[in-house]
Design a protein around this motif. Structure first.
Motif, mmCIF file in Angstrom:
data_model
loop_
_atom_site.group_PDB
_atom_site.id
_atom_site.type_symbol
_atom_site.label_atom_id
_atom_site.label_comp_id
_atom_site.label_asym_id
_atom_site.label_seq_id
_atom_site.Cartn_x
_atom_site.Cartn_y
_atom_site.Cartn_z
ATOM 1 N N VAL A 219 -3.074 -4.116 -5.442
ATOM 2 C CA VAL A 219 -3.165 -2.660 -5.292
ATOM 3 C C VAL A 219 -3.899 -2.357 -3.983
ATOM 4 O O VAL A 219 -4.961 -2.915 -3.728
ATOM 5 N N PRO A 220 -3.316 -1.501 -3.150
ATOM 6 C CA PRO A 220 -3.981 -1.229 -1.867
ATOM 7 C C PRO A 220 -5.286 -0.462 -2.048
ATOM 8 O O PRO A 220 -5.384 0.402 -2.921
ATOM 9 N N ALA A 221 -6.275 -0.773 -1.243
ATOM 10 C CA ALA A 221 -7.534 -0.026 -1.271
ATOM 11 C C ALA A 221 -7.277 1.376 -0.720
ATOM 12 O O ALA A 221 -6.512 1.543 0.224
ATOM 13 N N ILE A 222 -7.882 2.342 -1.369
ATOM 14 C CA ILE A 222 -7.712 3.714 -0.893
ATOM 15 C C ILE A 222 -8.741 3.957 0.201
ATOM 16 O O ILE A 222 -9.947 3.863 -0.030
ATOM 17 N N MET A 223 -8.249 4.246 1.403
ATOM 18 C CA MET A 223 -9.136 4.399 2.550
ATOM 19 C C MET A 223 -9.243 5.857 2.980
ATOM 20 O O MET A 223 -8.293 6.629 2.840
ATOM 21 N N GLU A 224 -10.395 6.205 3.519
ATOM 22 C CA GLU A 224 -10.571 7.524 4.128
ATOM 23 C C GLU A 224 -9.909 7.493 5.500
ATOM 24 O O GLU A 224 -9.882 6.451 6.168
ATOM 25 N N ALA A 225 -9.425 8.640 5.951
ATOM 26 C CA ALA A 225 -8.722 8.727 7.235
ATOM 27 C C ALA A 225 -9.528 8.105 8.370
ATOM 28 O O ALA A 225 -8.988 7.403 9.225
ATOM 29 N N ILE B 163 -7.027 -4.454 1.841
ATOM 30 C CA ILE B 163 -8.224 -4.338 1.007
ATOM 31 C C ILE B 163 -9.341 -3.558 1.710
ATOM 32 O O ILE B 163 -10.460 -3.476 1.209
ATOM 33 N N GLY B 164 -9.051 -3.027 2.892
ATOM 34 C CA GLY B 164 -10.050 -2.205 3.579
ATOM 35 C C GLY B 164 -11.098 -2.989 4.326
ATOM 36 O O GLY B 164 -12.133 -2.446 4.721
ATOM 37 N N ALA B 165 -10.821 -4.290 4.565
ATOM 38 C CA ALA B 165 -11.731 -5.055 5.425
ATOM 39 C C ALA B 165 -11.371 -4.756 6.878
ATOM 40 O O ALA B 165 -10.220 -4.461 7.191
ATOM 41 N N ILE B 166 -12.348 -4.822 7.756
ATOM 42 C CA ILE B 166 -12.130 -4.489 9.168
ATOM 43 C C ILE B 166 -11.792 -5.764 9.928
ATOM 44 O O ILE B 166 -12.606 -6.680 9.975
ATOM 45 N N GLY C 171 -10.694 13.907 5.494
ATOM 46 C CA GLY C 171 -10.492 14.217 4.076
ATOM 47 C C GLY C 171 -9.273 13.544 3.485
ATOM 48 O O GLY C 171 -9.165 13.410 2.269
ATOM 49 N N ALA C 172 -8.357 13.093 4.341
ATOM 50 C CA ALA C 172 -7.146 12.446 3.818
ATOM 51 C C ALA C 172 -7.474 11.032 3.340
ATOM 52 O O ALA C 172 -8.432 10.414 3.792
ATOM 53 N N GLN C 173 -6.664 10.567 2.385
ATOM 54 C CA GLN C 173 -6.783 9.186 1.929
ATOM 55 C C GLN C 173 -5.431 8.498 2.030
ATOM 56 O O GLN C 173 -4.375 9.120 1.833
ATOM 57 N N LEU C 174 -5.473 7.223 2.331
ATOM 58 C CA LEU C 174 -4.234 6.467 2.556
ATOM 59 C C LEU C 174 -4.538 4.988 2.630
ATOM 60 O O LEU C 174 -5.703 4.574 2.644
ATOM 61 N N ASN C 175 -3.466 4.197 2.660
ATOM 62 C CA ASN C 175 -3.615 2.808 3.073
ATOM 63 C C ASN C 175 -2.486 2.530 4.060
ATOM 64 O O ASN C 175 -1.318 2.784 3.773
ATOM 65 N N ILE C 176 -2.838 1.999 5.214
ATOM 66 C CA ILE C 176 -1.833 1.823 6.277
ATOM 67 C C ILE C 176 -0.763 0.808 5.865
ATOM 68 O O ILE C 176 0.394 0.922 6.270
ATOM 69 N N THR C 177 -1.126 -0.170 5.013
ATOM 70 C CA THR C 177 -0.119 -1.164 4.633
ATOM 71 C C THR C 177 0.911 -0.582 3.664
ATOM 72 O O THR C 177 2.032 -1.070 3.584
ATOM 73 N N GLU C 178 0.535 0.467 2.956
ATOM 74 C CA GLU C 178 1.531 1.145 2.121
ATOM 75 C C GLU C 178 2.592 1.774 3.016
ATOM 76 O O GLU C 178 3.779 1.827 2.682
#
Ligand code: 7RM
Length: 635
Positions: free
Chosen positions: A235-241, A143-146, A59-66
């Motif tokens: 702007v960092p992509a908002i990622m799900e945990a 940007i949330g690419a793997i 349920g958490a959202q984040l971006n690791i690069t932030e």
């Protein structure tokens, strides 16, 4: 309040106890206090090892690069984030500050977006150890690419397999790479691989060696040209945990490589926490891990763990032998390295050379030494302790795996008493156990068995890309409700673990279970021996007998080989017992090694068993030429 940085043994026991009694509160406190979240989690942990399904911070959202970049801009914008030391000592080192790194990652992320990369897409990164490698990894995460980093020493076939397995649409590479006094044509290798990869639309090429390369129109682009045109803000992509952060391939004992999938939040929290504690990182320290970012060690302890802590992390492009065997120590002196983290195979190779290479340099900046990758033998441990640490630096023997994402068993320096060859105690949150052959947990403290984990930890891999069934079979089927590591271990009466090696390294001679590591340790004690590996081969009476492959030091070169054989077997008899004596001893100039420094026993086993014609794929070896040499001199 959580105790983030453990400073005494008493505190360790207290924290450990809490982490086991109430893991969710334990990890929630760490996650809350030390990271930036866009949205808090609903549930810290949900798990079921039978499926297996594990989620952390759901349920958490984040971006690791932030967490790795943006949040440091206020507190340490001009601190060096990445300290790049080139292959050639005459080329100047680069100090990339947090502010500069942030800018370069943002710019790079914009290039990826412009080239059509979207959240969830897979990007293959095949680059040498240059800043662009770390930057590409972070730009993907932005940007949330793997990202799927493939070690740039792998062949075109190995690369193609990995590109296709997870359907990468983009490959990032360079014109070439420097390695000692050689250059390697990376772009050529990529071109060859891509003949087998239809899904790749775009190739970005970083310029490193300024060689002439073939650029395919509409597919290949020079990175520096695209970067010049890109905005420095992204702007960092908002990622799900639980969104995948990366895939990293690890070779199994059988079958195709396994694409281990790591999650975002759990991986971030665990690698950052363990980096701080295992290396005792303090604000102005310079940390150096000599691994390549192509391995998990580089992902977790060159990039993500250090940057999440606002650390200065060294990236070394070169090799330990160029321009000479003093290169590592010269770098330690030059950059006043405080923590140095390397592999036992490197230590043994360095220990073989003249001590003057070490003595020549001022190593007094060092505080903590680390090892990883395989069991460290006693002799190498002491050499490291005496000659590098000068008896002053705790050695952290860190046990973990690609699958575990971060270090699970390790001393905490200045806290846990170290014991040569022991990885010692589980880190907070880690619940190891030993299982017997019947599949039951061994409750006695002093014991030997198969190493398992009873409880999830945040950075464990969530699946194998595209094959959850294989994930279940490989790790969760041997022992009900447990994660099986594949390693064997001893536990002493105070609970310290000593990893004895892969369980498939156990050899049964006349009904006695013999671990390869203790026998190799005994052999390596011989003053003329540099390194050794033993394997079993079929024997009429014993079932299996022992065959030793031994590399001699220069001092052993002129010696009578039969006398040496007698002395080695005497040492084994003294240390372990006559049952462990070797039937055959072959002296060899090298051992077949994987590119991460692990001995490929599979190959030695076949050669020793007289089955040298069916060695399978040896193209991923570091030194395939030594196989021929060993075959020619088989006893
Ligand atoms: C980090 C890494 C994992 C395997 C693991 C062990 C062996 C790693 C140690 C060790 C004894 C250590 N990932 N291993 N560290 N054995 N002591 N400190 O190496 O996926 O490439 O390898 O490496 O057998 O299962 S890995």
């Amino acid at each position: 309040m959580s105790q983030y940085h453990i400073k005494s043994l008493e505190e360790y026991f207290q924290v450990y106890h809490k982490s086991v009694k109430d893991p969710e509160t334990f990890w929630a406190e760490i996650a809350e206090e030390h990271f930036v979240w866009r949205k808090p989690w609903d549930k810290v942990l949900e798990w079921d090892f039978t499926k297996p399904e594990v989620t952390w911070f759901q349920g958490a959202q984040l971006n690791i690069t932030e967490n790795c970049l943006d949040r440091h801009l206020k507190t340490r914008p001009n601190k060096t984030a990445i300290l790049f030391e080139p292959n050639d000592p005459k080329e100047e080192a680069q100090h990339i500050s947090y502010k500069q790194l942030h800018e370069r990652v943002c710019q790079y992320a914009n290039v990826l977006k412009d080239m059509g990369v979207q959240k969830g897409d897979r990007v293959c990164i095949y680059l040498p150890m240059i800043p662009e490698l770390a930057i590409s990894v972070l730009a993907c995460a932005r940007i949330g690419a793997i990202h799927s980093v493939v070690f740039a020493g792998f062949s075109s076939t190995a690369l193609a397999t990995r590109i296709n397995d997870c359907d990468c649409k983009m490959v990032i590479t360079s014109d070439g790479s420097f390695r000692g006094n050689k250059t390697i044509d990376l772009k050529g290798i990529v071109d060859e691989a891509l003949q087998q990869c239809d899904g790749v639309e775009t190739v970005l090429v970083a310029q490193r060696i300024h060689s002439e390369v073939n650029m395919k129109k509409g597919r290949d682009y020079w990175l520096h040209i695209l970067l010049d045109l890109a905005y420095k803000d992204c702007v960092p992509a908002i990622m799900e945990a639980e969104d995948p952060l990366f895939i990293l391939y690890t070779s199994g004992s059988t079958g195709s490589p396994k694409g281990m999938v790591h999650s975002t939040a759990g991986y971030m929290v665990y690698t950052a926490y363990t980096f701080k504690n295992v290396f005792n990182y303090e604000e102005n320290d310079v940390f150096w891990c000599t691994a390549d970012i192509g391995w998990i060690t580089g992902h977790s302890y060159i990039v993500y763990g250090p940057l999440c802590n606002g650390a200065t992390t060294v990236m070394f492009e070169g090799v330990p032998t160029y321009p000479d065997w003093g290169r590592f120590w010269q770098i330690v002196e030059k950059h006043k390295v405080n923590q140095f983290y390397t592999a036992p195979t490197a230590i043994r190779a360095l220990a073989k050379e003249n001590l003057d290479y070490v003595k020549k340099y001022d190593l007094s900046s060092l505080k903590v030494l680390g090892t990883v990758g395989e069991p460290i033998n006693e002799e190498a441990w002491h050499w490291y302790d005496d000659h590098v640490g000068k008896g002053n630096c705790p050695i952290v023997d860190t046990w973990w795996q690609t699958e575990t994402g971060g270090i699970l068993i390790s001393p905490i320096p200045f806290v846990t008493p170290t014991i040569p060859t022991y990885a010692t105690l589980p880190l907070p949150g880690i619940q190891p156990c030993l299982m017997d052959d019947e599949g039951n947990e061994i409750k006695k403290t002093k014991a030997q068995g198969r190493l398992c984990m009873k409880y999830p930890w945040p950075s464990m891999a969530r699946t194998i890309w595209g094959n959850h069934e294989r994930y279940r079979n490989t790790y969760f089927s041997a022992f009900r409700n447990h994660y099986f590591t594949g390693d064997g271990a001893l536990r002493d009466s105070t609970g310290n673990y000593r990893i004895t090696g892969r369980v498939d390294d156990v050899i049964i001679v006349s009904g006695h279970n013999l671990g390869t590591a203790p026998i190799e340790d005994a052999i390596n004690e011989h003053p003329a021996v540099a390194e050794s590996a033993i394997v079993g081969f079929p024997h009429d009476v014993k079932g299996t007998a022992l065959y030793g492959f031994v590399i001699l030091k220069e001092t052993g070169a002129g010696r009578d080989q039969n006398n040496l054989r007698k002395e080695i077997n005497q040492l084994i008899t003294d240390r372990i017992g006559p049952i462990a004596k070797l039937d055959k001893i072959q002296f060899t100039p090298g051992l077949p090694k994987t590119r991460s420094g692990k001995i490929m026993r599979r190959i030695l086993r076949k050669i020793a068993s007289g089955d040298a014609e069916n060695l399978g794929d040896i193209s991923t070896l570091l030194n395939p030429e030594v196989v021929k040499e060993i075959k020619e001199h088989t006893l």
